[in-house]
Design an enzyme around this catalytic site. Structure first.
Site, PDB file in Angstrom:
ATOM      1  N   GLN A  16       0.776  -1.247   0.000  1.00  5.60           N
ATOM      2  CA  GLN A  16       0.000   0.000   0.000  1.00  5.60           C
ATOM      3  C   GLN A  16       0.809   1.300   0.000  1.00  5.60           C
ATOM      4  O   GLN A  16       0.496   2.235  -0.740  1.00  5.60           O
ATOM      5  CB  GLN A  16      -0.966   0.009   1.200  1.00  5.60           C
ATOM      6  CG  GLN A  16      -1.905   1.189   1.169  1.00  5.60           C
ATOM      7  CD  GLN A  16      -2.848   1.300   2.351  1.00  5.60           C
ATOM      8  OE1 GLN A  16      -3.394   2.342   2.591  1.00  5.60           O
ATOM      9  NE2 GLN A  16      -3.069   0.234   3.097  1.00  5.60           N
ATOM     10  N   ASP A 167       0.433   3.682   6.047  1.00  9.48           N
ATOM     11  CA  ASP A 167       0.738   3.320   4.659  1.00  9.48           C
ATOM     12  C   ASP A 167       0.473   4.485   3.705  1.00  9.48           C
ATOM     13  O   ASP A 167       1.386   5.036   3.104  1.00  9.48           O
ATOM     14  CB  ASP A 167      -0.117   2.117   4.236  1.00  9.48           C
ATOM     15  CG  ASP A 167       0.435   0.809   4.773  1.00  9.48           C
ATOM     16  OD1 ASP A 167       1.621   0.767   5.129  1.00  9.48           O
ATOM     17  OD2 ASP A 167      -0.312  -0.172   4.831  1.00  9.48           O
TER      18      ASP A 167
HETATM   19  N1  COA Z   1      12.243 -10.045  -8.947  1.00  8.47           N
HETATM   20  C1  COA Z   1      12.873 -10.834  -8.053  1.00  8.47           C
HETATM   21  N2  COA Z   1      12.718 -10.710  -6.727  1.00  8.47           N
HETATM   22  C2  COA Z   1      11.871  -9.783  -6.276  1.00  8.47           C
HETATM   23  C3  COA Z   1      11.162  -8.921  -7.144  1.00  8.47           C
HETATM   24  C4  COA Z   1      11.382  -9.079  -8.557  1.00  8.47           C
HETATM   25  N3  COA Z   1      10.765  -8.331  -9.438  1.00  8.47           N
HETATM   26  N4  COA Z   1      10.388  -8.100  -6.412  1.00  8.47           N
HETATM   27  C5  COA Z   1      10.590  -8.413  -5.114  1.00  8.47           C
HETATM   28  N5  COA Z   1      11.480  -9.428  -5.026  1.00  8.47           N
HETATM   29  C6  COA Z   1      11.989 -10.057  -3.810  1.00  8.47           C
HETATM   30  C7  COA Z   1      12.763  -9.120  -2.933  1.00  8.47           C
HETATM   31  O1  COA Z   1      14.042  -8.903  -3.449  1.00  8.47           O
HETATM   32  C8  COA Z   1      12.745  -9.889  -1.609  1.00  8.47           C
HETATM   33  O2  COA Z   1      13.716 -10.915  -1.679  1.00  8.47           O
HETATM   34  P1  COA Z   1      14.778 -11.210  -0.482  1.00  8.47           P
HETATM   35  O3  COA Z   1      13.992 -11.256   0.785  1.00  8.47           O
HETATM   36  O4  COA Z   1      15.344 -12.534  -0.887  1.00  8.47           O
HETATM   37  O5  COA Z   1      15.757 -10.136  -0.474  1.00  8.47           O
HETATM   38  C9  COA Z   1      11.385 -10.577  -1.657  1.00  8.47           C
HETATM   39  O6  COA Z   1      10.913 -10.441  -2.988  1.00  8.47           O
HETATM   40  C10 COA Z   1      10.322 -10.069  -0.714  1.00  8.47           C
HETATM   41  O7  COA Z   1      10.393  -8.677  -0.513  1.00  8.47           O
HETATM   42  P2  COA Z   1       9.960  -8.026   0.872  1.00  8.47           P
HETATM   43  O8  COA Z   1       9.918  -6.572   0.741  1.00  8.47           O
HETATM   44  O9  COA Z   1      10.817  -8.575   1.959  1.00  8.47           O
HETATM   45  O10 COA Z   1       8.457  -8.571   1.012  1.00  8.47           O
HETATM   46  P3  COA Z   1       7.737  -9.202   2.287  1.00  8.47           P
HETATM   47  O11 COA Z   1       6.412  -9.658   1.813  1.00  8.47           O
HETATM   48  O12 COA Z   1       8.567 -10.197   2.996  1.00  8.47           O
HETATM   49  O13 COA Z   1       7.535  -7.952   3.290  1.00  8.47           O
HETATM   50  C11 COA Z   1       6.745  -5.772   3.897  1.00  8.47           C
HETATM   51  C12 COA Z   1       6.519  -7.034   3.049  1.00  8.47           C
HETATM   52  C13 COA Z   1       5.699  -4.745   3.476  1.00  8.47           C
HETATM   53  C14 COA Z   1       6.602  -6.069   5.373  1.00  8.47           C
HETATM   54  C15 COA Z   1       8.165  -5.226   3.617  1.00  8.47           C
HETATM   55  O14 COA Z   1       8.346  -5.065   2.239  1.00  8.47           O
HETATM   56  C16 COA Z   1       8.475  -3.928   4.340  1.00  8.47           C
HETATM   57  O15 COA Z   1       8.710  -3.882   5.547  1.00  8.47           O
HETATM   58  N6  COA Z   1       8.501  -2.820   3.589  1.00  8.47           N
HETATM   59  C17 COA Z   1       8.862  -1.520   4.089  1.00  8.47           C
HETATM   60  C18 COA Z   1       7.767  -0.913   4.902  1.00  8.47           C
HETATM   61  C19 COA Z   1       6.460  -0.859   4.168  1.00  8.47           C
HETATM   62  O16 COA Z   1       6.358  -0.317   3.090  1.00  8.47           O
HETATM   63  N7  COA Z   1       5.432  -1.388   4.829  1.00  8.47           N
HETATM   64  C20 COA Z   1       4.069  -1.201   4.442  1.00  8.47           C
HETATM   65  C21 COA Z   1       3.663  -1.902   3.277  1.00  8.47           C
HETATM   66  S1  COA Z   1       2.087  -1.271   2.836  1.00  8.47           S
END
Ligand code: COA
Length: 415
Positions: A16, A167
């Site tokens: 979001q 968010d």
């Molecule tokens: N190609 C290959 N890999 C990809 C990709 C793509 N196009 N897009 C994403 N990925 C991978 C990432 O590199 C990551 O891999 P890694 O963990 O091996 O490094 C993986 O997908 C997952 O990304 P991540 O951001 O860790 O997702 P998550 O589902 O585990 O966590 C959140 C989700 C929202 C908790 C986290 O992204 C976060 O804390 N974000 C920052 C704060 C935020 O925005 N929070 C609110 C969200 S509304």
């Protein structure tokens, strides 16, 4: 011409906070290229689905006016394509968990190396410090940003609010940071890093509560209802129910029909300047000059009595009748509108704030259009893209790849 026409945004956002930001930039005319993992895409495409196998409303309502390209940024060929996209774009936006982009091989140093004009914008849960590595979601930010401790009723549990201030609130902050950095770049010629922590954004939206924290050192907060009720203040800004956050006392009051309609309520503010009008409306003309009620300071210890009398009156009217009577008298009131009432509000449709959108797989749905109206750059709402809908188009138009190169990239699992 749209205000941000010509600006290319490499959109690595999901869920979001990041998508809120890039959707705003897209509404202002930027070309937002949403990069998604092949076959997977933004997780919200599949979350809270109301129709099987169709992009959820969670996704569609946060990703209008964007193009979707699928790209595996961890595969060698995918990294090569991603590098070329960084060369071509003006802004890159991401809200991955801390460290994810570094692990991908695209930290800030590398991005600057590829494109020194790049503006690189990130949302994280926390800024530098003990929690910098945490993954964070909306309600965590509301709690850590001070909002939950100041929301809810005195003596009851802390509450999170339905408005997504963690968010969407952070996405708004980030969008402002990006256009500011774009403006700076027109003179300096160089990009910069833009960072917004969700905790910081929530706290920014709660600054009046930090104001009250400091006022507490100089005595009780007299405009809080608990002051008039003789309840002592503690060390921290307390929860204040529906008390207004400004100096003019306000509360939510029952209106006609409240027994059966959960939203038959109005907000009512006892604005000092129109106190006499309020007294006339509620049938208490004697309060206009009465020493217990005439001045705001006299009323503070008696707010329960004051609002009790006002509620005796509002309960005889619908929330819309209260609005119709009070508005011409400059008495600030506001009906508690349900989401159902908002969907039926003709004026919101007319201004483009509530928009009906056609989608090839789900049919028509309602969404919220751009709340920021620019006179020379009006926003149209274009449905969200299907996963990878624009992959070929982007690889050709933005990167100039040939059909053969695209086929090869597909065979390598890069797109
Ligand atoms: N190609 C290959 N890999 C990809 C990709 C793509 N196009 N897009 C994403 N990925 C991978 C990432 O590199 C990551 O891999 P890694 O963990 O091996 O490094 C993986 O997908 C997952 O990304 P991540 O951001 O860790 O997702 P998550 O589902 O585990 O966590 C959140 C989700 C929202 C908790 C986290 O992204 C976060 O804390 N974000 C920052 C704060 C935020 O925005 N929070 C609110 C969200 S509304």
């Amino acid at each position: 011409m749209k205000a941000l026409e010509g600006v290319k945004i490499l959109d690595m956002t999901h869920v979001q906070s990041g998508p809120t930001c890039t959707q705003l930039l897209a509404w202002f005319g930027a070309d937002v290229i949403k990069v998604e993992r092949p076959g997977v895409g933004d997780a919200t495409r599949g979350q809270l689905r109301d129709i099987p196998d169709v992009d959820s409303l969670y996704f569609t309502m946060l990703n209008h006016n964007k193009r979707s390209v699928t790209l595996n940024t961890k595969a060698d060929k995918g990294k090569e394509i991603f590098t070329r996209l960084i060369e071509e774009c003006d802004v890159m936006v991401e809200n991955f968990a801390p460290g994810a982009l570094d692990r991908m091989g695209f930290g800030w140093d590398r991005i600057q190396e590829i494109n020194p004009r790049m503006i690189f914008a990130s949302v994280k849960g926390f800024g530098p410090g003990p929690y910098a590595d945490c993954k964070v979601y909306e309600n965590v930010a509301q709690c850590a940003g001070g909002s939950a401790s100041t929301t809810g009723h005195l003596g009851d549990v802390p509450l999170v609010t339905g408005a997504q201030i963690g968010d969407s609130g952070t996405g708004l902050h980030l969008a402002l940071g990006i256009v500011t950095a774009l403006y700076h770049r027109t003179e300096s010629g160089v990009g910069q890093r833009v960072e917004c922590a969700m905790q910081d954004s929530v706290l920014n939206l709660c600054r009046v509560k930090l104001r009250d924290q400091q006022r507490l050192q100089h005595g009780p907060l007299e405009e809080y209802s608990q002051f008039g009720e003789g309840i002592a203040f503690g060390e921290a800004t307390p929860r204040a129910g529906n008390d207004s956050g400004g100096g003019q006392p306000g509360r939510i009051l029952k209106c006609r029909g409240w027994e059966t309609d959960p939203d038959a309520y109005t907000y009512f503010i006892t604005q000092a300047a129109v106190w006499k009008n309020i007294c006339d409306v509620i049938g208490k003309p004697e309060w206009k000059e009465h020493p217990d009620f005439a001045k705001p300071v006299d009323r503070l210890p008696r707010l329960n009595q004051v609002f009790g009398a006002i509620e005796d009156w509002t309960m005889t009217k619908t929330k819309f009748e209260v609005m119709a009577i009070c508005n011409p008298l400059n008495i600030p009131v506001g009906p508690i509108l349900s989401m159902k009432e908002i969907t039926e509000d003709e004026s919101l449709r007319k201004t483009g704030t509530v928009v009906d959108v056609a989608h090839p797989e789900r049919g028509n749905y309602l969404t919220v259009g751009n709340p920021i109206k620019l006179s020379a750059s009006p926003s149209d709402v274009v449905r969200s893209p299907l996963l990878g809908e624009h992959t070929d188009e982007i690889l050709k138009d933005v990167l100039g790849m040939s059909d053969a190169e695209i086929t090869q990239a597909k065979e390598l699992g890069a797109v």
